[in-house]
Design a protein around this motif. Sequence first.
Motif, PDB file in Angstrom:
ATOM      1  N   GLY A  87      14.566  15.307 -35.394  1.00  0.00           N
ATOM      2  CA  GLY A  87      15.015  15.069 -36.759  1.00  0.00           C
ATOM      3  C   GLY A  87      14.466  16.122 -37.695  1.00  0.00           C
ATOM      4  N   TYR A  89      13.070  16.557 -42.138  1.00  0.00           N
ATOM      5  CA  TYR A  89      12.867  15.977 -43.461  1.00  0.00           C
ATOM      6  C   TYR A  89      12.752  17.121 -44.457  1.00  0.00           C
ATOM      7  CZ  TYR A  89       7.803  16.910 -43.012  1.00  0.00           C
ATOM      8  OH  TYR A  89       6.572  17.506 -42.856  1.00  0.00           O
ATOM      9  N   MET A 143      11.904  10.706 -46.022  1.00  0.00           N
ATOM     10  CA  MET A 143      12.628  11.067 -44.801  1.00  0.00           C
ATOM     11  C   MET A 143      11.687  11.141 -43.606  1.00  0.00           C
ATOM     12  SD  MET A 143      15.295  13.950 -46.233  1.00  0.00           S
ATOM     13  CE  MET A 143      16.159  14.193 -44.690  1.00  0.00           C
ATOM     14  N   LEU A 144      10.439  11.556 -43.820  1.00  0.00           N
ATOM     15  CA  LEU A 144       9.461  11.604 -42.741  1.00  0.00           C
ATOM     16  C   LEU A 144       9.063  10.188 -42.327  1.00  0.00           C
ATOM     17  CD1 LEU A 144       7.641  13.089 -40.765  1.00  0.00           C
ATOM     18  CD2 LEU A 144       5.986  13.413 -42.626  1.00  0.00           C
ATOM     19  N   ASP A 146      10.955   7.543 -42.373  1.00  0.00           N
ATOM     20  CA  ASP A 146      12.064   7.048 -41.544  1.00  0.00           C
ATOM     21  C   ASP A 146      12.054   7.701 -40.166  1.00  0.00           C
ATOM     22  OD1 ASP A 146      12.875   5.473 -43.673  1.00  0.00           O
ATOM     23  OD2 ASP A 146      14.480   6.849 -44.295  1.00  0.00           O
ATOM     24  N   LEU A 147      11.801   8.995 -40.121  1.00  0.00           N
ATOM     25  CA  LEU A 147      11.777   9.710 -38.843  1.00  0.00           C
ATOM     26  C   LEU A 147      10.688   9.158 -37.927  1.00  0.00           C
ATOM     27  CD1 LEU A 147      12.343  13.454 -38.472  1.00  0.00           C
ATOM     28  CD2 LEU A 147      10.533  12.385 -37.178  1.00  0.00           C
ATOM     29  N   ASP A 150      11.818   5.691 -36.660  1.00  0.00           N
ATOM     30  CA  ASP A 150      12.932   5.841 -35.713  1.00  0.00           C
ATOM     31  C   ASP A 150      12.446   6.383 -34.375  1.00  0.00           C
ATOM     32  OD1 ASP A 150      14.737   4.907 -37.586  1.00  0.00           O
ATOM     33  OD2 ASP A 150      15.483   6.900 -38.131  1.00  0.00           O
ATOM     34  N   PHE A 151      11.530   7.353 -34.419  1.00  0.00           N
ATOM     35  CA  PHE A 151      11.015   7.907 -33.167  1.00  0.00           C
ATOM     36  C   PHE A 151      10.241   6.848 -32.381  1.00  0.00           C
ATOM     37  CE2 PHE A 151       7.921  10.234 -30.539  1.00  0.00           C
ATOM     38  CZ  PHE A 151       8.822  10.915 -29.733  1.00  0.00           C
TER      39      PHE A 151
END
Length: 168
Positions: A87, A89, A143-144, A146-147, A150-151
């Motif tokens: 991903g 960010y 965004m980080l 969420d990343l 998600d990871f």
Amino acid sequence: MSILNRIAANLRLMFRRPVRMQCAALCYRFKKKSAAPELLLITSRDTGRWVIPKGWPMEGKLCHEAAAREAYEEAGVKGEAGAERIGFYMYDKGMHHGLKVQCIVQVYPIVVLDMLKNFPEKGSRKIEWVTFDEAAKRVAEPMLKDLILDFEKRLLATMHPAPQSMAR
């Protein structure tokens, strides 16, 4: 729109800086007793915010290789870097003289196999292993956050695959 507003808008466009790219390492490991995943966070040298190791691209290296190098330099990490980006960010990086540039950060996973006692930036940052939830709480960039979460979901899915149907 007044003439002054148009001039101001045009000046902002003229002086807008292009987006810059960085390469980052999402460093993780598994606890020995529980096999629970942990994520490595470090503090930035300038503001002390919690971040992941990252830096500018390096000549002659692919982005995941540059991310692995940054993880070594900033946190003493040795491990296996995944070549596939997980991903990205974006954030505004403060530069010298108060200038800020927008950066898009390509993120690559690194499974950590060893932590070195001596490395280039030893002593200039705090280093902590935390849960993925705790890491998402500490980092500032949405965004980080969420990343990271998600990871963790993807990682856990590979550890505990969905049950296969028994019917044939």
